[in-house]
Design a protein around this motif. Structure first.
Motif, PDB file in Angstrom:
ATOM      1  N   LYS A  64       1.095  -1.248  -0.051  1.00 31.41           N
ATOM      2  CA  LYS A  64       0.256   0.081   0.195  1.00 31.41           C
ATOM      3  C   LYS A  64       0.939   1.159   0.253  1.00 31.41           C
ATOM      4  N   ASN A  65       2.764   1.106   0.749  1.00 30.77           N
ATOM      5  CA  ASN A  65       2.704   2.473   1.480  1.00 30.77           C
ATOM      6  C   ASN A  65       4.044   2.856  -0.755  1.00 30.77           C
TER       7      ASN A  65
ATOM      8  N   LYS B  96      -2.076  -2.086  -4.617  1.00 32.02           N
ATOM      9  CA  LYS B  96      -2.579  -2.337  -3.613  1.00 32.02           C
ATOM     10  C   LYS B  96      -3.074  -3.954  -3.683  1.00 32.02           C
TER      11      LYS B  96
END
Length: 72
Positions: free
Chosen positions: A51-52, A56
């Motif tokens: 995510k970072n 996804k």
């Protein structure tokens, strides 16, 4: 408070989010790749790293632990 020196004009370096093992693993994964992890803690760490990095992910519980897929 004489023990601390206040300094002005020292630039703050950018964050480096590619140094940890989960960030490296997330960077190596392409869309559609998956990995099996034995613990929920590891699953959460990889999920956060993906995510970072702007991606996804989805995960599912399996007999061996958890499988995490990179979806973006």
């Amino acid at each position: 408070m004489d023990e601390f020196k206040i300094e002005k004009g020292v630039p703050c370096p950018k964050r480096n989010r590619t140094h940890g093992k989960w960030q490296r693993l997330a960077a190596m994964m392409k869309k559609g790749d998956s990995v099996v992890l034995p613990t929920g803690t590891q699953k959460s760490a990889l999920f956060a790293a993906i995510k970072n990095s702007g991606g996804k992910a989805v995960s599912r519980s399996i007999e061996e632990g958890y499988r995490v897929w990179r979806t973006k």
